[in-house]
Design a protein around this motif. Structure first.
Motif, PDB file in Angstrom:
ATOM      1  N   LEU A  11      -2.106 -10.185   5.962  1.00 18.65           N
ATOM      2  CA  LEU A  11      -0.738 -10.410   6.447  1.00 18.65           C
ATOM      3  C   LEU A  11      -0.048 -11.389   5.508  1.00 18.65           C
ATOM      4  N   VAL A  12       1.147 -11.036   5.075  1.00 22.06           N
ATOM      5  CA  VAL A  12       1.899 -11.890   4.153  1.00 22.06           C
ATOM      6  C   VAL A  12       3.372 -11.798   4.510  1.00 22.06           C
ATOM      7  N   GLN A  13       4.103 -12.857   4.234  1.00 19.97           N
ATOM      8  CA  GLN A  13       5.541 -12.842   4.475  1.00 19.97           C
ATOM      9  C   GLN A  13       6.255 -12.101   3.356  1.00 19.97           C
ATOM     10  N   ALA A  14       7.417 -11.576   3.678  1.00 23.42           N
ATOM     11  CA  ALA A  14       8.238 -10.907   2.671  1.00 23.42           C
ATOM     12  C   ALA A  14       8.481 -11.847   1.493  1.00 23.42           C
ATOM     13  N   GLY A  15       8.368 -11.294   0.290  1.00 20.33           N
ATOM     14  CA  GLY A  15       8.509 -12.087  -0.917  1.00 20.33           C
ATOM     15  C   GLY A  15       7.196 -12.617  -1.453  1.00 20.33           C
ATOM     16  N   GLY A  16       6.143 -12.501  -0.654  1.00 18.21           N
ATOM     17  CA  GLY A  16       4.844 -12.997  -1.053  1.00 18.21           C
ATOM     18  C   GLY A  16       4.077 -12.020  -1.922  1.00 18.21           C
ATOM     19  N   SER A  17       2.838 -12.388  -2.223  1.00 18.85           N
ATOM     20  CA  SER A  17       1.995 -11.594  -3.103  1.00 18.85           C
ATOM     21  C   SER A  17       0.608 -11.382  -2.498  1.00 18.85           C
ATOM     22  N   LEU A  18      -0.002 -10.290  -2.888  1.00 19.68           N
ATOM     23  CA  LEU A  18      -1.395  -9.998  -2.569  1.00 19.68           C
ATOM     24  C   LEU A  18      -2.015  -9.296  -3.762  1.00 19.68           C
ATOM     25  N   ARG A  19      -3.322  -9.462  -3.905  1.00 19.72           N
ATOM     26  CA  ARG A  19      -4.052  -8.739  -4.944  1.00 19.72           C
ATOM     27  C   ARG A  19      -5.159  -7.938  -4.284  1.00 19.72           C
ATOM     28  N   LYS A  87       7.687  -6.407   0.358  1.00 21.95           N
ATOM     29  CA  LYS A  87       8.739  -6.098   1.318  1.00 21.95           C
ATOM     30  C   LYS A  87       8.102  -5.536   2.587  1.00 21.95           C
ATOM     31  N   PRO A  88       8.800  -5.638   3.719  1.00 22.81           N
ATOM     32  CA  PRO A  88       8.250  -5.069   4.960  1.00 22.81           C
ATOM     33  C   PRO A  88       7.921  -3.584   4.826  1.00 22.81           C
ATOM     34  N   GLU A  89       8.664  -2.858   4.027  1.00 23.48           N
ATOM     35  CA  GLU A  89       8.398  -1.433   3.849  1.00 23.48           C
ATOM     36  C   GLU A  89       7.142  -1.156   3.020  1.00 23.48           C
ATOM     37  N   ASP A  90       6.532  -2.182   2.481  1.00 24.92           N
ATOM     38  CA  ASP A  90       5.243  -2.021   1.801  1.00 24.92           C
ATOM     39  C   ASP A  90       4.081  -2.031   2.793  1.00 24.92           C
ATOM     40  N   THR A  91       4.359  -2.304   4.058  1.00 27.23           N
ATOM     41  CA  THR A  91       3.319  -2.325   5.077  1.00 27.23           C
ATOM     42  C   THR A  91       2.661  -0.964   5.202  1.00 27.23           C
ATOM     43  N   ALA A  92       1.342  -0.925   5.042  1.00 18.07           N
ATOM     44  CA  ALA A  92       0.589   0.340   5.075  1.00 18.07           C
ATOM     45  C   ALA A  92      -0.891   0.035   4.908  1.00 18.07           C
ATOM     46  N   VAL A  93      -1.686   1.072   5.100  1.00 17.22           N
ATOM     47  CA  VAL A  93      -3.081   1.018   4.680  1.00 17.22           C
ATOM     48  C   VAL A  93      -3.123   1.494   3.233  1.00 17.22           C
ATOM     49  N   TYR A  94      -3.755   0.696   2.391  1.00 14.32           N
ATOM     50  CA  TYR A  94      -3.832   1.005   0.962  1.00 14.32           C
ATOM     51  C   TYR A  94      -5.225   1.521   0.626  1.00 14.32           C
ATOM     52  N   TYR A 112     -12.733  11.058  -4.894  1.00 12.58           N
ATOM     53  CA  TYR A 112     -13.375  10.019  -4.083  1.00 12.58           C
ATOM     54  C   TYR A 112     -12.333   9.023  -3.596  1.00 12.58           C
ATOM     55  N   TRP A 113     -12.553   8.562  -2.355  1.00 12.39           N
ATOM     56  CA  TRP A 113     -11.612   7.660  -1.705  1.00 12.39           C
ATOM     57  C   TRP A 113     -12.346   6.509  -1.034  1.00 12.39           C
ATOM     58  N   GLY A 114     -11.677   5.355  -1.005  1.00 13.55           N
ATOM     59  CA  GLY A 114     -12.185   4.246  -0.232  1.00 13.55           C
ATOM     60  C   GLY A 114     -11.756   4.348   1.213  1.00 13.55           C
ATOM     61  N   GLN A 115     -12.159   3.356   2.008  1.00 10.29           N
ATOM     62  CA  GLN A 115     -11.872   3.386   3.442  1.00 10.29           C
ATOM     63  C   GLN A 115     -10.513   2.801   3.776  1.00 10.29           C
ATOM     64  N   GLY A 116      -9.924   2.115   2.809  1.00 10.82           N
ATOM     65  CA  GLY A 116      -8.593   1.558   2.995  1.00 10.82           C
ATOM     66  C   GLY A 116      -8.617   0.101   3.411  1.00 10.82           C
ATOM     67  N   THR A 117      -7.540  -0.591   3.077  1.00  9.55           N
ATOM     68  CA  THR A 117      -7.354  -1.980   3.486  1.00  9.55           C
ATOM     69  C   THR A 117      -5.921  -2.157   3.959  1.00  9.55           C
ATOM     70  N   GLN A 118      -5.758  -2.847   5.078  1.00  7.30           N
ATOM     71  CA  GLN A 118      -4.436  -2.982   5.694  1.00  7.30           C
ATOM     72  C   GLN A 118      -3.627  -4.071   4.999  1.00  7.30           C
ATOM     73  N   VAL A 119      -2.394  -3.746   4.675  1.00  7.76           N
ATOM     74  CA  VAL A 119      -1.429  -4.717   4.159  1.00  7.76           C
ATOM     75  C   VAL A 119      -0.256  -4.741   5.126  1.00  7.76           C
ATOM     76  N   THR A 120       0.053  -5.915   5.641  1.00  7.80           N
ATOM     77  CA  THR A 120       1.169  -6.073   6.568  1.00  7.80           C
ATOM     78  C   THR A 120       2.112  -7.129   6.023  1.00  7.80           C
ATOM     79  N   VAL A 121       3.363  -6.759   5.857  1.00 11.62           N
ATOM     80  CA  VAL A 121       4.374  -7.672   5.326  1.00 11.62           C
ATOM     81  C   VAL A 121       5.380  -7.959   6.431  1.00 11.62           C
ATOM     82  N   SER A 122       5.470  -9.210   6.812  1.00 11.86           N
ATOM     83  CA  SER A 122       6.392  -9.602   7.877  1.00 11.86           C
ATOM     84  C   SER A 122       7.741 -10.023   7.291  1.00 11.86           C
ATOM     85  N   SER A 123       8.787  -9.789   8.061  1.00 14.29           N
ATOM     86  CA  SER A 123      10.141 -10.118   7.579  1.00 14.29           C
ATOM     87  C   SER A 123      10.564 -11.508   7.993  1.00 14.29           C
TER      88      SER A 123
END
Length: 123
Positions: A11-19, A87-94, A112-123
Motif C-alpha cells: 500500500l502506497v500513497q499517490a505520488g509514491g514509489s514501489l519496486r 496513481k490510484p489507477e495503478d492499483t492492481a495485482v501485478y 510462465y506466470w507468477g502468482q501476482g503481488t498486490q499494489v494498492t495506491v491510495s489517493s
C-alpha cells in the motif's frame, strides 16, 4: 519446475514509489524475455512493461511510460519493475511472466506466470 515469485507489492500513497521483484527458477532465465502485466478488479489483464533477453530493448504501456522502469539481472535470475509517481489507477495485482517468442504485449505469448503481488495506491 518453473517458478516465478513476485514480491515488493503493498500500500502506497499517490505520488509514491514501489519496486517489484520477480525471482525466477527452473528455467534458463537469460533465454527468456520477461514482462509485467497487471489486472485490476473487474478488468482484463493488461500489459505493463517488457524487457528482452539481454536488456537491450524495453517496452512500456503508454499509461506507465516515463513513470515505470523495467530491468533485469541475469546473474540473479530476477526482473524488476520500479514504479514511481504512482496513481490510484495503478492499483492492481501485478504479475511477472516469461516468454521465448511471440509478442511482448500479448499475454498469450508468455509461457510462465507468477502468482501476482498486490499494489494498492491510495489517493
Amino acid at each position: 519446475q518453473v517458478q516465478l515469485v513476485e514480491s515488493g507489492g503493498g500500500l502506497v500513497q499517490a505520488g509514491g514509489s514501489l519496486r517489484l521483484s520477480c525471482a525466477a527458477s527452473g528455467l534458463t532465465f537469460s533465454s527468456y524475455a520477461m514482462g509485467w502485466f497487471r489486472q485490476a478488479p473487474g478488468k482484463e489483464r493488461e500489459f505493463v512493461a517488457a524487457v528482452t533477453w539481454i536488456s537491450d530493448t524495453t517496452y512500456y504501456a503508454d499509461s506507465v511510460k516515463g513513470r515505470f522502469t523495467i530491468s533485469r539481472d541475469n546473474a540473479k535470475n530476477t526482473v524488476y519493475l520500479q514504479m514511481n509517481s504512482l496513481k490510484p489507477e495503478d492499483t492492481a495485482v501485478y504479475y511477472c511472466a516469461a516468454r521465448r517468442g511471440g509478442y511482448y504485449y500479448s499475454a498469450g505469448s508468455y509461457a510462465y506466470w507468477g502468482q501476482g503481488t498486490q499494489v494498492t495506491v491510495s489517493s
